[in-house]
Design a protein around this motif. Structure first.
Motif, PDB file in Angstrom:
ATOM      1  N   TYR A 120       9.202  -3.913  20.872  1.00  0.00           N
ATOM      2  CA  TYR A 120       8.681  -3.940  19.503  1.00  0.00           C
ATOM      3  C   TYR A 120       9.043  -2.655  18.748  1.00  0.00           C
ATOM      4  O   TYR A 120       9.578  -2.707  17.627  1.00  0.00           O
ATOM      5  CB  TYR A 120       7.153  -4.177  19.480  1.00  0.00           C
ATOM      6  CG  TYR A 120       6.623  -3.955  18.083  1.00  0.00           C
ATOM      7  CD1 TYR A 120       6.750  -4.954  17.118  1.00  0.00           C
ATOM      8  CD2 TYR A 120       6.103  -2.712  17.698  1.00  0.00           C
ATOM      9  CE1 TYR A 120       6.353  -4.732  15.804  1.00  0.00           C
ATOM     10  CE2 TYR A 120       5.711  -2.479  16.393  1.00  0.00           C
ATOM     11  CZ  TYR A 120       5.839  -3.491  15.452  1.00  0.00           C
ATOM     12  OH  TYR A 120       5.469  -3.260  14.155  1.00  0.00           O
ATOM     13  N   VAL A 168      -4.727   1.137  10.302  1.00  0.00           N
ATOM     14  CA  VAL A 168      -3.989   1.971   9.346  1.00  0.00           C
ATOM     15  C   VAL A 168      -4.849   3.135   8.852  1.00  0.00           C
ATOM     16  O   VAL A 168      -4.414   4.281   8.819  1.00  0.00           O
ATOM     17  CB  VAL A 168      -3.487   1.099   8.170  1.00  0.00           C
ATOM     18  CG1 VAL A 168      -3.019   1.951   7.011  1.00  0.00           C
ATOM     19  CG2 VAL A 168      -2.343   0.200   8.635  1.00  0.00           C
ATOM     20  N   GLU A 214       8.466  -5.946   6.726  1.00  0.00           N
ATOM     21  CA  GLU A 214       7.289  -5.152   6.364  1.00  0.00           C
ATOM     22  C   GLU A 214       6.344  -5.967   5.473  1.00  0.00           C
ATOM     23  O   GLU A 214       5.125  -5.839   5.567  1.00  0.00           O
ATOM     24  CB  GLU A 214       7.688  -3.831   5.700  1.00  0.00           C
ATOM     25  CG  GLU A 214       6.565  -2.823   5.817  1.00  0.00           C
ATOM     26  CD  GLU A 214       7.021  -1.378   5.793  1.00  0.00           C
ATOM     27  OE1 GLU A 214       8.148  -1.119   5.356  1.00  0.00           O
ATOM     28  OE2 GLU A 214       6.224  -0.515   6.201  1.00  0.00           O
ATOM     29  N   GLU A 259       4.864   3.933  14.015  1.00  0.00           N
ATOM     30  CA  GLU A 259       4.747   2.678  14.748  1.00  0.00           C
ATOM     31  C   GLU A 259       3.973   2.862  16.055  1.00  0.00           C
ATOM     32  O   GLU A 259       3.190   2.004  16.432  1.00  0.00           O
ATOM     33  CB  GLU A 259       6.132   2.059  15.024  1.00  0.00           C
ATOM     34  CG  GLU A 259       6.802   1.486  13.801  1.00  0.00           C
ATOM     35  CD  GLU A 259       5.993   0.378  13.109  1.00  0.00           C
ATOM     36  OE1 GLU A 259       5.230  -0.337  13.778  1.00  0.00           O
ATOM     37  OE2 GLU A 259       6.105   0.256  11.879  1.00  0.00           O
ATOM     38  N   PHE A 263      13.255  -0.705  10.124  1.00  0.00           N
ATOM     39  CA  PHE A 263      12.751   0.154   9.040  1.00  0.00           C
ATOM     40  C   PHE A 263      13.587   1.415   8.831  1.00  0.00           C
ATOM     41  O   PHE A 263      13.687   1.915   7.718  1.00  0.00           O
ATOM     42  CB  PHE A 263      11.296   0.562   9.309  1.00  0.00           C
ATOM     43  CG  PHE A 263      10.344  -0.603   9.370  1.00  0.00           C
ATOM     44  CD1 PHE A 263      10.545  -1.735   8.591  1.00  0.00           C
ATOM     45  CD2 PHE A 263       9.237  -0.581  10.214  1.00  0.00           C
ATOM     46  CE1 PHE A 263       9.672  -2.815   8.645  1.00  0.00           C
ATOM     47  CE2 PHE A 263       8.361  -1.653  10.275  1.00  0.00           C
ATOM     48  CZ  PHE A 263       8.581  -2.776   9.492  1.00  0.00           C
ATOM     49  N   LEU A 310       0.343   3.261  15.192  1.00  0.00           N
ATOM     50  CA  LEU A 310      -0.272   2.025  14.695  1.00  0.00           C
ATOM     51  C   LEU A 310      -0.519   0.980  15.787  1.00  0.00           C
ATOM     52  O   LEU A 310      -1.183  -0.021  15.549  1.00  0.00           O
ATOM     53  CB  LEU A 310       0.606   1.416  13.587  1.00  0.00           C
ATOM     54  CG  LEU A 310       0.539   2.153  12.250  1.00  0.00           C
ATOM     55  CD1 LEU A 310       1.742   1.816  11.379  1.00  0.00           C
ATOM     56  CD2 LEU A 310      -0.755   1.828  11.504  1.00  0.00           C
ATOM     57  N   ASP A 361       4.737  -8.891  15.335  1.00  0.00           N
ATOM     58  CA  ASP A 361       3.489  -8.257  15.787  1.00  0.00           C
ATOM     59  C   ASP A 361       2.343  -9.239  15.502  1.00  0.00           C
ATOM     60  O   ASP A 361       2.584 -10.387  15.087  1.00  0.00           O
ATOM     61  CB  ASP A 361       3.280  -6.881  15.127  1.00  0.00           C
ATOM     62  CG  ASP A 361       2.830  -6.984  13.676  1.00  0.00           C
ATOM     63  OD1 ASP A 361       2.931  -8.088  13.092  1.00  0.00           O
ATOM     64  OD2 ASP A 361       2.348  -5.979  13.128  1.00  0.00           O
ATOM     65  N   LEU A 368       1.513   4.090   1.746  1.00  0.00           N
ATOM     66  CA  LEU A 368       1.235   4.676   3.066  1.00  0.00           C
ATOM     67  C   LEU A 368       2.200   5.830   3.333  1.00  0.00           C
ATOM     68  O   LEU A 368       3.373   5.751   2.936  1.00  0.00           O
ATOM     69  CB  LEU A 368       1.371   3.597   4.150  1.00  0.00           C
ATOM     70  CG  LEU A 368       0.416   2.407   3.985  1.00  0.00           C
ATOM     71  CD1 LEU A 368       0.703   1.320   5.002  1.00  0.00           C
ATOM     72  CD2 LEU A 368      -1.038   2.859   4.084  1.00  0.00           C
ATOM     73  N   TRP A 376       3.942   6.975   5.756  1.00  0.00           N
ATOM     74  CA  TRP A 376       5.227   6.755   6.445  1.00  0.00           C
ATOM     75  C   TRP A 376       6.196   5.912   5.610  1.00  0.00           C
ATOM     76  O   TRP A 376       7.310   5.634   6.039  1.00  0.00           O
ATOM     77  CB  TRP A 376       5.018   6.125   7.832  1.00  0.00           C
ATOM     78  CG  TRP A 376       4.075   4.962   7.845  1.00  0.00           C
ATOM     79  CD1 TRP A 376       4.389   3.653   7.696  1.00  0.00           C
ATOM     80  CD2 TRP A 376       2.656   5.034   8.024  1.00  0.00           C
ATOM     81  NE1 TRP A 376       3.260   2.887   7.749  1.00  0.00           N
ATOM     82  CE2 TRP A 376       2.182   3.702   7.958  1.00  0.00           C
ATOM     83  CE3 TRP A 376       1.744   6.068   8.224  1.00  0.00           C
ATOM     84  CZ2 TRP A 376       0.833   3.390   8.101  1.00  0.00           C
ATOM     85  CZ3 TRP A 376       0.404   5.752   8.359  1.00  0.00           C
ATOM     86  CH2 TRP A 376      -0.046   4.440   8.304  1.00  0.00           C
ATOM     87  N   ARG A 377       5.738   5.502   4.413  1.00  0.00           N
ATOM     88  CA  ARG A 377       6.654   4.773   3.524  1.00  0.00           C
ATOM     89  C   ARG A 377       7.327   5.720   2.530  1.00  0.00           C
ATOM     90  O   ARG A 377       8.111   5.283   1.706  1.00  0.00           O
ATOM     91  CB  ARG A 377       5.891   3.662   2.785  1.00  0.00           C
ATOM     92  CG  ARG A 377       5.499   2.538   3.728  1.00  0.00           C
ATOM     93  CD  ARG A 377       4.749   1.426   3.040  1.00  0.00           C
ATOM     94  NE  ARG A 377       4.465   0.362   4.010  1.00  0.00           N
ATOM     95  CZ  ARG A 377       3.567  -0.582   3.857  1.00  0.00           C
ATOM     96  NH1 ARG A 377       2.849  -0.627   2.749  1.00  0.00           N
ATOM     97  NH2 ARG A 377       3.381  -1.499   4.781  1.00  0.00           N
ATOM     98  N   MET A 398       4.148  -8.200   7.589  1.00  0.00           N
ATOM     99  CA  MET A 398       3.065  -7.421   8.204  1.00  0.00           C
ATOM    100  C   MET A 398       1.984  -7.111   7.185  1.00  0.00           C
ATOM    101  O   MET A 398       0.790  -7.204   7.455  1.00  0.00           O
ATOM    102  CB  MET A 398       3.596  -6.073   8.694  1.00  0.00           C
ATOM    103  CG  MET A 398       4.388  -6.171   9.930  1.00  0.00           C
ATOM    104  SD  MET A 398       4.799  -4.481  10.376  1.00  0.00           S
ATOM    105  CE  MET A 398       5.808  -4.819  11.759  1.00  0.00           C
ATOM    106  N   GLU A 399       2.441  -6.735   5.987  1.00  0.00           N
ATOM    107  CA  GLU A 399       1.499  -6.342   4.936  1.00  0.00           C
ATOM    108  C   GLU A 399       0.675  -7.555   4.485  1.00  0.00           C
ATOM    109  O   GLU A 399      -0.527  -7.443   4.256  1.00  0.00           O
ATOM    110  CB  GLU A 399       2.314  -5.771   3.751  1.00  0.00           C
ATOM    111  CG  GLU A 399       1.514  -4.996   2.755  1.00  0.00           C
ATOM    112  CD  GLU A 399       1.126  -3.590   3.232  1.00  0.00           C
ATOM    113  OE1 GLU A 399       1.194  -3.307   4.429  1.00  0.00           O
ATOM    114  OE2 GLU A 399       0.727  -2.782   2.375  1.00  0.00           O
ATOM    115  N   ARG A 443       0.844  -1.200   0.000  1.00  0.00           N
ATOM    116  CA  ARG A 443       0.000   0.000   0.000  1.00  0.00           C
ATOM    117  C   ARG A 443       0.880   1.251   0.000  1.00  0.00           C
ATOM    118  O   ARG A 443       2.007   1.218   0.507  1.00  0.00           O
ATOM    119  CB  ARG A 443      -0.889   0.009   1.258  1.00  0.00           C
ATOM    120  CG  ARG A 443      -2.003  -0.987   1.223  1.00  0.00           C
ATOM    121  CD  ARG A 443      -2.660  -1.129   2.575  1.00  0.00           C
ATOM    122  NE  ARG A 443      -1.761  -1.711   3.569  1.00  0.00           N
ATOM    123  CZ  ARG A 443      -2.085  -1.926   4.843  1.00  0.00           C
ATOM    124  NH1 ARG A 443      -3.284  -1.608   5.275  1.00  0.00           N
ATOM    125  NH2 ARG A 443      -1.216  -2.464   5.680  1.00  0.00           N
TER     126      ARG A 443
END
Ligand code: ADE
Length: 367
Positions: free
Chosen positions: A122, A47, A184, A39, A130, A42, A140, A24, A26-27, A187-188, A22
């Protein structure tokens, strides 16, 4: 996990993520500050809820120094509606620490990161992975689900052994090349494909080697053991007093061994405690009766309501397994948690009613 599966996992995740991730905020133009803020936002928040907050935050506080110099009221205002406000307070406090200790830049090692307010294991790993591209794995909720299914882990999800096992497997599987992409992507995948209720297995890049899919057990994993049902208990607690002493018993049952408690018995809350036979038995020996506030308490699989009474006795009776002792002595003894709360009420009661026969009513009109 066999080496071939580790390689498969890393390769498949990386190519899927690069084509399907996606867009996003913060990417974009990643930096450690953006990773830290996103983080924390979130945590416990979806999201789509976080996105507008992240934009507003970055506009108001573009750097750690801006955040540190802002008044807390402004920080809370920007956070308003996200909930768990301690997160915002900790970000503000943490930013001040980063300015004073690290010239306004997040450190790139776990020892220093973990010293900063609000950064736990975490968030620390997420920043290292990241923002600093370090080789560390991230576990997570999404990662736990994907990996429990991929490996067909039949260990209770809520147990720490499940976490340790996953961490071990992920450490082995983490590729040297772009380890942050691996994290990542997992998570995605958990957020978009390997969802809790209706996983989209036909679109999953891992389907060929996913042990849950191959055994048709996707919906049974991760394994969450059904907790035993909670039972409710109602107990009358009778605190016998003679002069300045109180009657206490030392428990011998396995559950409460060596812990002290007042005398208590189970009763039906639909019938008033005062009507209970055990209660009536004692009334004839008493010269004063006072009700203390209700105490609620949980232990193992029980929720207990404790209804405490102080019963002042005419004479000092002896009872098997019970001891008379002063309040000072009582306070020194180890107590079960529920009865310790009762003890706090007793102290409160005694301090406000030195002569509790006469002042009793005044006290109860207050509680
Ligand atoms: N959840 C936790 N961290 C995330 C991230 N960086 N992107 C998307 N979802 C997340």
């Amino acid at each position: 996990m066999p080496m071939t599966d580790s390689k498969f996992l890393a390769r498949q995740l990386s190519s899927w993520f690069k084509s399907s991730k996606r867009d996003l905020p913060w990417r974009h133009d990643i930096n450690p500050y953006k990773v830290w803020i996103s983080e924390v936002m979130l945590q416990q928040t979806q999201v789509k809820t976080v996105i507008p907050y992240f934009h507003r935050w970055m506009k108001a506080f573009p750097t750690i120094t801006h955040l540190a110099n802002a008044p807390i009221e402004q920080v809370i205002k920007i956070w308003e509606g996200l909930g768990y406000y301690s997160r915002a307070r900790n970000l503000h406090k943490g930013s001040k620490e980063i300015v004073s200790k690290y010239h306004g830049k997040l450190p790139s090692n776990s020892e220093d990161l973990l010293q900063i307010s609000g950064i736990g294991p975490y968030t620390c790993s997420a920043i290292l992975s990241f923002a600093f591209q370090k080789e560390c794995c991230l576990v997570d909720g999404n990662v736990k689900r994907v990996m429990s299914r991929f490996l067909h882990l039949e260990v209770d999800y809520s147990k720490s052994s499940h976490y340790r096992l996953l961490e071990e497997e992920l450490t082995k599987a983490l590729p040297k090349h772009e380890p942050w992409v691996f994290n990542e992507a997992l998570m995605e995948l958990g957020a978009l494909i390997c969802t809790p209720k209706n996983p989209h297995c036909s679109k999953c890049p891992l389907q060929k080697k996913c042990m849950a899919k191959l055994n048709n057990n996707q919906l049974k994993l991760p394994l969450v053991k059904v907790r035993p049902k909670v039972s409710h208990l109602n107990r009358a607690v009778l605190i016998f007093q003679y002069d300045q002493e109180f009657l206490i018993q030392k428990q011998t049952s396995d559950l409460m061994k060596d812990l002290h408690e007042f005398f208590y018995f189970e009763f039906d809350p639909n019938i008033s405690v005062e009507k209970h036979e055990k209660f009536k038995e004692w009334q004839s020996f008493s010269i004063g009766l006072s009700k203390l506030p209700l105490v609620r308490h949980s232990f193992t699989r029980f929720k207990v309501s404790l209804y405490p009474f102080v019963i002042k006795l005419k004479e000092k009776k002896t009872f098997e397994n019970f001891e008379w002792m002063s309040l000072k002595e009582v306070k020194l003894r180890p107590f079960s948690s529920g009865h310790r709360k009762v003890l706090a009420h007793l102290e409160d009661f005694l301090s406000c009613c030195n002569d509790f026969n006469s002042q009793n009513l005044a006290y109860f009109s207050k509680v």
